[in-house]
Scaffold this motif. Structure first.
Motif, PDB file in Angstrom:
ATOM      1  N   LYS A 253       0.835  -1.206   0.000  1.00  0.00           N
ATOM      2  CA  LYS A 253       0.000   0.000   0.000  1.00  0.00           C
ATOM      3  C   LYS A 253       0.875   1.263   0.000  1.00  0.00           C
ATOM      4  O   LYS A 253       0.557   2.259  -0.670  1.00  0.00           O
ATOM      5  CB  LYS A 253      -0.916  -0.031   1.235  1.00  0.00           C
ATOM      6  N   GLN A 254       1.984   1.207   0.750  1.00  0.00           N
ATOM      7  CA  GLN A 254       2.891   2.365   0.789  1.00  0.00           C
ATOM      8  C   GLN A 254       3.536   2.599  -0.579  1.00  0.00           C
ATOM      9  O   GLN A 254       3.655   3.736  -1.036  1.00  0.00           O
ATOM     10  CB  GLN A 254       3.949   2.179   1.886  1.00  0.00           C
ATOM     11  N   ASN A 255       3.915   1.501  -1.262  1.00  0.00           N
ATOM     12  CA  ASN A 255       4.468   1.617  -2.627  1.00  0.00           C
ATOM     13  C   ASN A 255       3.459   2.283  -3.553  1.00  0.00           C
ATOM     14  O   ASN A 255       3.796   3.180  -4.327  1.00  0.00           O
ATOM     15  CB  ASN A 255       4.779   0.227  -3.208  1.00  0.00           C
ATOM     16  N   GLU A 256       2.230   1.797  -3.475  1.00  0.00           N
ATOM     17  CA  GLU A 256       1.165   2.283  -4.357  1.00  0.00           C
ATOM     18  C   GLU A 256       0.906   3.780  -4.099  1.00  0.00           C
ATOM     19  O   GLU A 256       0.865   4.591  -5.026  1.00  0.00           O
ATOM     20  CB  GLU A 256      -0.091   1.459  -4.058  1.00  0.00           C
ATOM     21  N   ASN A 257       0.751   4.117  -2.816  1.00  0.00           N
ATOM     22  CA  ASN A 257       0.513   5.524  -2.450  1.00  0.00           C
ATOM     23  C   ASN A 257       1.681   6.425  -2.848  1.00  0.00           C
ATOM     24  O   ASN A 257       1.475   7.523  -3.368  1.00  0.00           O
ATOM     25  CB  ASN A 257       0.291   5.656  -0.939  1.00  0.00           C
ATOM     26  N   ALA A 258       2.911   5.950  -2.593  1.00  0.00           N
ATOM     27  CA  ALA A 258       4.092   6.796  -2.835  1.00  0.00           C
ATOM     28  C   ALA A 258       4.240   7.117  -4.320  1.00  0.00           C
ATOM     29  O   ALA A 258       4.585   8.242  -4.683  1.00  0.00           O
ATOM     30  CB  ALA A 258       5.356   6.125  -2.300  1.00  0.00           C
ATOM     31  N   LEU A 259       3.955   6.146  -5.174  1.00  0.00           N
ATOM     32  CA  LEU A 259       4.058   6.411  -6.619  1.00  0.00           C
ATOM     33  C   LEU A 259       3.036   7.466  -7.042  1.00  0.00           C
ATOM     34  O   LEU A 259       3.358   8.393  -7.788  1.00  0.00           O
ATOM     35  CB  LEU A 259       3.866   5.105  -7.415  1.00  0.00           C
ATOM     36  N   LYS A 260       1.833   7.341  -6.505  1.00  0.00           N
ATOM     37  CA  LYS A 260       0.794   8.341  -6.829  1.00  0.00           C
ATOM     38  C   LYS A 260       1.173   9.717  -6.280  1.00  0.00           C
ATOM     39  O   LYS A 260       0.999  10.734  -6.958  1.00  0.00           O
ATOM     40  CB  LYS A 260      -0.560   7.912  -6.258  1.00  0.00           C
ATOM     41  N   PRO A 277      12.485   6.802  -6.914  1.00  0.00           N
ATOM     42  CA  PRO A 277      13.046   5.900  -7.932  1.00  0.00           C
ATOM     43  C   PRO A 277      11.998   5.360  -8.920  1.00  0.00           C
ATOM     44  O   PRO A 277      12.360   4.863  -9.984  1.00  0.00           O
ATOM     45  CB  PRO A 277      13.683   4.758  -7.119  1.00  0.00           C
ATOM     46  N   GLY A 278      10.721   5.482  -8.566  1.00  0.00           N
ATOM     47  CA  GLY A 278       9.665   4.991  -9.448  1.00  0.00           C
ATOM     48  C   GLY A 278       9.244   5.986 -10.528  1.00  0.00           C
ATOM     49  O   GLY A 278       8.411   5.662 -11.375  1.00  0.00           O
ATOM     50  N   LEU A 279       9.827   7.205 -10.501  1.00  0.00           N
ATOM     51  CA  LEU A 279       9.522   8.185 -11.549  1.00  0.00           C
ATOM     52  C   LEU A 279      10.518   7.995 -12.691  1.00  0.00           C
ATOM     53  O   LEU A 279      11.722   7.877 -12.454  1.00  0.00           O
ATOM     54  CB  LEU A 279       9.645   9.614 -11.008  1.00  0.00           C
ATOM     55  N   LYS A 280      10.018   8.023 -13.900  1.00  0.00           N
ATOM     56  CA  LYS A 280      10.908   7.833 -15.064  1.00  0.00           C
ATOM     57  C   LYS A 280      11.963   8.930 -15.144  1.00  0.00           C
ATOM     58  O   LYS A 280      13.020   8.750 -15.726  1.00  0.00           O
ATOM     59  CB  LYS A 280      10.087   7.778 -16.352  1.00  0.00           C
ATOM     60  N   SER A 281      11.670  10.087 -14.508  1.00  0.00           N
ATOM     61  CA  SER A 281      12.629  11.193 -14.514  1.00  0.00           C
ATOM     62  C   SER A 281      13.802  10.942 -13.557  1.00  0.00           C
ATOM     63  O   SER A 281      14.805  11.650 -13.600  1.00  0.00           O
ATOM     64  CB  SER A 281      11.913  12.475 -14.094  1.00  0.00           C
ATOM     65  N   LEU A 287      17.934   1.303 -13.139  1.00  0.00           N
ATOM     66  CA  LEU A 287      18.604   0.443 -12.153  1.00  0.00           C
ATOM     67  C   LEU A 287      17.597  -0.089 -11.136  1.00  0.00           C
ATOM     68  O   LEU A 287      17.645  -1.260 -10.750  1.00  0.00           O
ATOM     69  CB  LEU A 287      19.730   1.223 -11.459  1.00  0.00           C
ATOM     70  N   SER A 288      16.661   0.772 -10.744  1.00  0.00           N
ATOM     71  CA  SER A 288      15.677   0.331  -9.745  1.00  0.00           C
ATOM     72  C   SER A 288      14.855  -0.846 -10.278  1.00  0.00           C
ATOM     73  O   SER A 288      14.499  -1.745  -9.529  1.00  0.00           O
ATOM     74  CB  SER A 288      14.774   1.492  -9.320  1.00  0.00           C
ATOM     75  N   LYS A 293      11.950  -4.677  -6.122  1.00  0.00           N
ATOM     76  CA  LYS A 293      10.660  -5.277  -6.490  1.00  0.00           C
ATOM     77  C   LYS A 293       9.530  -4.273  -6.368  1.00  0.00           C
ATOM     78  O   LYS A 293       8.459  -4.451  -6.931  1.00  0.00           O
ATOM     79  CB  LYS A 293      10.375  -6.472  -5.588  1.00  0.00           C
ATOM     80  N   GLY A 294       9.766  -3.238  -5.583  1.00  0.00           N
ATOM     81  CA  GLY A 294       8.822  -2.132  -5.432  1.00  0.00           C
ATOM     82  C   GLY A 294       9.664  -0.895  -5.199  1.00  0.00           C
ATOM     83  O   GLY A 294      10.797  -0.998  -4.728  1.00  0.00           O
ATOM     84  N   PHE A 295       9.119   0.283  -5.518  1.00  0.00           N
ATOM     85  CA  PHE A 295       9.923   1.507  -5.439  1.00  0.00           C
ATOM     86  C   PHE A 295       9.964   2.086  -4.026  1.00  0.00           C
ATOM     87  O   PHE A 295      10.709   3.023  -3.770  1.00  0.00           O
ATOM     88  CB  PHE A 295       9.376   2.562  -6.408  1.00  0.00           C
ATOM     89  N   GLY A 296       9.146   1.576  -3.125  1.00  0.00           N
ATOM     90  CA  GLY A 296       9.217   1.999  -1.738  1.00  0.00           C
ATOM     91  C   GLY A 296       8.257   3.110  -1.364  1.00  0.00           C
ATOM     92  O   GLY A 296       7.607   3.720  -2.228  1.00  0.00           O
TER      93      GLY A 296
END
Ligand SMILES: *Cc1c(COP(=O)(O)O)cnc(C)c1O
Length: 381
Positions: A253-260, A277-281, A287-288, A293-296
């Motif tokens: 849930k934290q991974n999902e929320n953090a990406l949003k 690290p989950g942003l393409k920018s 590398l991530s 397995k998740g961006f955190g």
């Protein structure tokens, strides 16, 4: 439990202490500090890391980190101290990534010289800068990825390879990722450390540490750590076991929320930049994908200056302004005023930490509520 079980199952069941007498569903708690010494192979005693609850939870953490064994400590720093000092002696040299947790840095800078232990701080994520620092007395390379608070990554496989080639021990502080998002042993890293105070505990109410490794290194660390006395109380072991049962759900849930949240902040006109690290920018996005397995749940973003950062922190309502991280609740802090307050503004800016930077530990609340709180606070700047 066999290694091939899924990670959700490992969180719930690995290392279960079966309640044979009453058939309860959860692990019983054995708080005893005194055990029978007749006809036993090894004396049981909490400081020896071998009480039933410690062994059971160690098994769970070892399974989650795809490692052979694990040890539990009274704090993350106790795990870090014990792992380092079990392998080094006067005259040895250790290489540290410079962007490690402030408390670890403090331990190195304040304590190493008392024991005549040398060290290099590498202000880079580039393998060749680590290679350059290897000397004949180097014993360990210590890294953290993603780093705090800029979320930069280091290539785990390359660091592990460099260590193997030069007969060094590789240690990673894996706190930010938790075992759900990153298993460094899969890339050949020798020792994996967690401040269990953060994601493993997950409710901002437990101070604990853990480390996972192969049997040989665990044995060495255990033999020394019995003399250091930094083990975790069985009461807290029991609480930590309960916490870890929901680790994979919380982190997902934290991974999902953090990406949003990262995407929302990235688009917001009041925000200058976002590190996630989950942003393409993000420079380490590619590398991530290879080692995480998740961006955190951790990210940081930059406002114009310290005044704005403080004002923003005063305006948030749902999100708490607090120093720690990894809890179910969203928390924000200013690195300038907390983790990096002891170094000069000039030094901070050299490593990319500007005064307007805020670090965000994203919780498990509804994304819409987190977003609305960020939005109303930003709109008041
Ligand atoms: C908090 C933290 C530590 C120290 O852990 P304690 O449990 O406070 O001793 C070490 N590393 C990281 C990355 C942390 O966030």
């Amino acid at each position: 439990m066999k290694k091939n079980k899924g990670v959700d199952t490992k969180c719930v069941h690995s290392g279960d202490l079966i309640d044979d007498r009453f058939k309860g569903a959860t692990s019983p708690l054995f708080p005893s500090t005194a055990y029978d010494f007749i006809d036993v192979n090894e004396d049981k005693y909490p400081r020896y890391f071998n009480t039933p609850n410690q062994l059971a939870l160690s098994k769970k953490i070892a399974d989650l980190e795809n490692s052979e064994d694990a040890l539990l400590f009274g704090s993350g720093i106790a795990a870090i101290f014990s792992s380092l000092f079990s392998f080094i002696k006067s005259g040895d040299h250790v290489i540290f990534q410079s962007s490690i947790y402030g408390g670890t840095l403090n331990l190195v800078i304040k304590e190493f010289k008392k024991f005549n232990i040398k060290y290099s701080l590498v202000d880079s994520f580039d393998l060749k800068d680590y290679k350059k620092e290897i000397k004949s007395n180097t014993k360990i390379i210590f890294i953290e990825s993603p780093s705090n608070p800029l979320l930069k990554l280091i290539d785990l496989k390359s660091i592990a390879k460099l260590c193997k080639k030069n007969n060094l021990i590789s240690i990673i502080d894996n706190t930010f990722s938790s075992p759900i998002n990153q298993n460094p042993s899969d890339f050949g890293i020798d020792i994996i450390i967690h401040s269990a105070t953060k994601y493993l505990g997950g409710h901002s109410d437990i101070l604990a540490g853990a480390l996972a490794s192969n049997k040989k290194y665990i044995q060495t660390i255990k033999e020394s750590s019995i003399n250091y006395g930094g083990n975790l109380s069985d009461y807290t072991v029991w609480l930590l076991e309960r916490s870890i049962k929901t680790l994979s759900l919380r982190v997902a849930k934290q991974n999902e929320n953090a990406l949003k949240v990262a995407k929302f902040l990235f688009e917001h006109q009041k925000v200058n930049s976002v590190n996630y690290p989950g942003l393409k920018s993000h420079p380490d996005y590619e590398l991530s994908l290879t080692q995480m397995k998740g961006f955190g749940g951790m990210l940081s973003f930059e406002l114009n200056d310290l005044d704005e950062a403080i004002k923003f922190t005063r305006k948030i309502k749902l999100i708490k302004s607090a120093m720690s991280l990894g809890g179910v609740e969203s928390t924000i802090c200013s690195p300038t005023l907390t983790s990096h307050s002891k170094i000069s503004k000039e030094e901070r800016e050299k490593i990319g930490i500007f005064d307007g930077l805020l670090r965000f530990s994203v919780g498990i609340e509804d994304f819409e509520d987190i977003k609305n709180d960020l939005d109303q606070a930003l709109s008041q700047l």
